[in-house]
Design an enzyme around this catalytic site. Structure first.
Site, PDB file in Angstrom:
ATOM      1  N   LYS A 120       0.807  -1.225   0.000  1.00  0.00           N
ATOM      2  CA  LYS A 120       0.000   0.000   0.000  1.00  0.00           C
ATOM      3  C   LYS A 120       0.838   1.273   0.000  1.00  0.00           C
ATOM      4  O   LYS A 120       0.341   2.340  -0.349  1.00  0.00           O
ATOM      5  CB  LYS A 120      -0.949   0.014   1.205  1.00  0.00           C
ATOM      6  N   LYS A 201      -5.423  -9.433  -6.402  1.00  0.00           N
ATOM      7  CA  LYS A 201      -6.546  -9.764  -5.529  1.00  0.00           C
ATOM      8  C   LYS A 201      -7.737  -8.848  -5.842  1.00  0.00           C
ATOM      9  O   LYS A 201      -7.542  -7.666  -6.105  1.00  0.00           O
ATOM     10  CB  LYS A 201      -6.058  -9.545  -4.089  1.00  0.00           C
ATOM     11  N   LYS A 204     -11.684  -3.998  -2.676  1.00  0.00           N
ATOM     12  CA  LYS A 204     -12.807  -3.068  -2.442  1.00  0.00           C
ATOM     13  C   LYS A 204     -12.502  -1.684  -2.979  1.00  0.00           C
ATOM     14  O   LYS A 204     -13.393  -0.916  -3.274  1.00  0.00           O
ATOM     15  CB  LYS A 204     -12.998  -2.887  -0.920  1.00  0.00           C
TER      16      LYS A 204
HETATM   17  P1  TYM Z   1     -10.589  -5.856   4.712  1.00  0.00           P
HETATM   18  O1  TYM Z   1     -11.663  -4.881   5.050  1.00  0.00           O
HETATM   19  O2  TYM Z   1      -9.579  -5.425   3.699  1.00  0.00           O
HETATM   20  O3  TYM Z   1     -11.225  -7.195   4.188  1.00  0.00           O
HETATM   21  C1  TYM Z   1     -12.202  -7.870   4.921  1.00  0.00           C
HETATM   22  C2  TYM Z   1     -11.991  -9.368   4.847  1.00  0.00           C
HETATM   23  O4  TYM Z   1     -12.144  -9.818   3.492  1.00  0.00           O
HETATM   24  C3  TYM Z   1     -11.017 -10.593   3.126  1.00  0.00           C
HETATM   25  N1  TYM Z   1     -10.760 -10.363   1.697  1.00  0.00           N
HETATM   26  C4  TYM Z   1     -10.801 -11.310   0.759  1.00  0.00           C
HETATM   27  N2  TYM Z   1     -11.056 -12.632   0.831  1.00  0.00           N
HETATM   28  C5  TYM Z   1     -11.013 -13.330  -0.341  1.00  0.00           C
HETATM   29  N3  TYM Z   1     -10.718 -12.775  -1.541  1.00  0.00           N
HETATM   30  C6  TYM Z   1     -10.458 -11.457  -1.648  1.00  0.00           C
HETATM   31  N4  TYM Z   1     -10.178 -10.915  -2.825  1.00  0.00           N
HETATM   32  C7  TYM Z   1     -10.490 -10.660  -0.456  1.00  0.00           C
HETATM   33  N5  TYM Z   1     -10.282  -9.340  -0.208  1.00  0.00           N
HETATM   34  C8  TYM Z   1     -10.454  -9.180   1.126  1.00  0.00           C
HETATM   35  C9  TYM Z   1      -9.886 -10.061   3.993  1.00  0.00           C
HETATM   36  O5  TYM Z   1      -8.843 -11.012   4.134  1.00  0.00           O
HETATM   37  C10 TYM Z   1     -10.589  -9.793   5.300  1.00  0.00           C
HETATM   38  O6  TYM Z   1     -10.664 -10.971   6.074  1.00  0.00           O
HETATM   39  N6  TYM Z   1      -7.456  -5.450   8.567  1.00  0.00           N
HETATM   40  C11 TYM Z   1      -8.665  -6.079   8.116  1.00  0.00           C
HETATM   41  C12 TYM Z   1      -9.861  -5.809   9.004  1.00  0.00           C
HETATM   42  C13 TYM Z   1      -9.636  -6.038  10.467  1.00  0.00           C
HETATM   43  C14 TYM Z   1      -9.698  -7.297  11.118  1.00  0.00           C
HETATM   44  C15 TYM Z   1      -9.487  -7.001  12.508  1.00  0.00           C
HETATM   45  C16 TYM Z   1      -9.938  -8.596  10.685  1.00  0.00           C
HETATM   46  C17 TYM Z   1      -9.384  -5.088  11.407  1.00  0.00           C
HETATM   47  N7  TYM Z   1      -9.310  -5.669  12.637  1.00  0.00           N
HETATM   48  C18 TYM Z   1      -9.475  -8.013  13.443  1.00  0.00           C
HETATM   49  C19 TYM Z   1      -9.912  -9.601  11.632  1.00  0.00           C
HETATM   50  C20 TYM Z   1      -9.696  -9.317  12.996  1.00  0.00           C
HETATM   51  C21 TYM Z   1      -8.995  -5.577   6.719  1.00  0.00           C
HETATM   52  O7  TYM Z   1      -8.577  -4.519   6.337  1.00  0.00           O
HETATM   53  O8  TYM Z   1      -9.863  -6.362   6.031  1.00  0.00           O
END
Ligand code: TYM
Length: 334
Positions: A120, A201, A204
């Site tokens: 990033k 990947k 969002k």
């Molecule tokens: P975030 O918001 O980027 O994504 C949310 C969840 O979706 C999964 N994900 C995917 N899974 C499969 N294929 C994809 N292309 C894909 N893109 C995203 C991510 O792996 C994630 O599980 N830091 C985290 C949020 C967070 C969190 C936490 C998660 C903050 N605190 C505590 C677990 C526990 C994040 O930015 O996810």
């Protein structure tokens, strides 16, 4: 066994999604589906991690709307707020307070090694300190709740491992304080790739036309996105990781259809890529319809959503605050 004992023996699950960009089928299959599937046998806490979202610039009005939208999607995807806790991260100040404390026990080298930070910050003239420090806040999210399991997609596994290392380091100094969490990554769908470019990947925050299928897309948008998906010049339809575009489409089909890989390969044995894309679009449209219907119904009644979030915050606070007090006592604060 009494109800209380039964509850104690359940594994605690914590996970979260950032309320930024548009939720896509990768988020749905990678995490939301797993969360819903585990809610009977686990003790689940699902967070809307708005403080993580501000590590990159956000429009305040839009962010506020996205927080409600994500809460609506959690419920519409099938998370039952009577069985699981749903809350907004910034409603519980213990998250930021513990994050600061954990910062002071985390070597900066650990943060600099994180793949997501490297990706990033690449080619950016300037990034926020928050972006570098983001895993400390994520560790606080997880460790505040004595979490056993953290269901995430492949890209977040490294952050959960870091949370575990931070917990271990703290426990070594002050004695047992934090449970050591484990990342739970699904066997299929842990890394859904972009439809326009299967080497990246699905994201969002990638708004390129045809990159993703979003959870609230119309049937026409879903058909158009799959129709233009990148594949290859071969013809045989089978699960072959060396053909990433086709493999990604088949993986999405596998998850949404519930069929096995041999069943899918024989179904498409005499068909071409356009037929696969058409059938894939229909299975995804049908799979998302109940979620979309429930979402629109829920958003017509904002009072219900506010009540869910207020109750969720209250329940989360009751777990987080004693944990934070324990940590502060141990390190000599207060
Ligand atoms: P975030 O918001 O980027 O994504 C949310 C969840 O979706 C999964 N994900 C995917 N899974 C499969 N294929 C994809 N292309 C894909 N893109 C995203 C991510 O792996 C994630 O599980 N830091 C985290 C949020 C967070 C969190 C936490 C998660 C903050 N605190 C505590 C677990 C526990 C994040 O930015 O996810």
């Amino acid at each position: 066994m009494s109800f209380d004992r039964l509850k104690i023996s359940k594994k605690r699950v914590f996970s979260g999604i950032q309320p930024s960009g548009n939720l896509h089928i990768g988020n749905f299959v990678g995490v939301l589906k797993q969360w819903v599937a585990s809610q009977e046998e686990k003790d689940n806490i699902f967070c809307i991690v708005d403080l993580h979202a501000i590590t990159v610039p956000q429009d305040p009005k839009e962010l506020k709307g996205k927080i409600r939208e994500l809460a609506g999607l959690y419920v519409a995807a099938g998370i039952d707020f009577q069985k699981s806790i749903i809350f907004v991260q910034s409603h519980i100040p213990a998250h930021t307070e513990l994050a600061w404390i954990l910062n002071c026990y985390t070597p900066i080298g650990w943060m600099l090694k994180m793949t997501q930070f490297k990706e990033k910050s690449e080619n950016k003239e300037s990034v926020s300190t928050g972006l570098l420090d983001y895993p400390a806040l994520m560790a606080a999210d997880i460790l505040l709740y004595d979490t056993d399991e953290v269901p995430v997609g492949e890209d977040q596994k490294q952050h959960v491992e870091l949370a575990r290392n931070i917990a271990q380091r703290f426990n070594n100094i002050y004695g047992p304080t934090f449970k050591l969490p484990e990342a739970v990554v699904p066997k299929v769908g842990a890394r859904i790739m972009g439809l326009d470019d299967p080497t990246v990947k699905m994201s969002k925050s990638n708004f390129k036309l045809g990159h993703a299928v979003h959870l609230l897309d119309s049937p026409e948008q879903i058909r158009a996105a799959f129709a233009r998906a990148t594949t290859d010049s071969l013809t045989e339809i089978r699960f072959d990781q060396s053909r990433p575009g086709l493999y990604n489409l088949l993986e999405i089909y596998e998850i949404f259809s519930g069929l096995t890989r041999p069943e899918i390969e024989s179904k498409f044995a005499d068909k071409n890529y356009s037929q696969l894309k058409e059938e894939l679009a229909e299975v995804v449209i049908a799979g998302l319809k109940p979620l979309q219907d429930k979402y629109h119904q829920l958003m017509g009644d904002p009072g219900t959503l506010e009540k869910i979030l207020a109750e969720g915050a209250e329940k989360a606070r009751q777990i987080a605050e004693p944990k934070l007090r324990e940590v502060k006592n141990k390190i000599g604060l207060g």
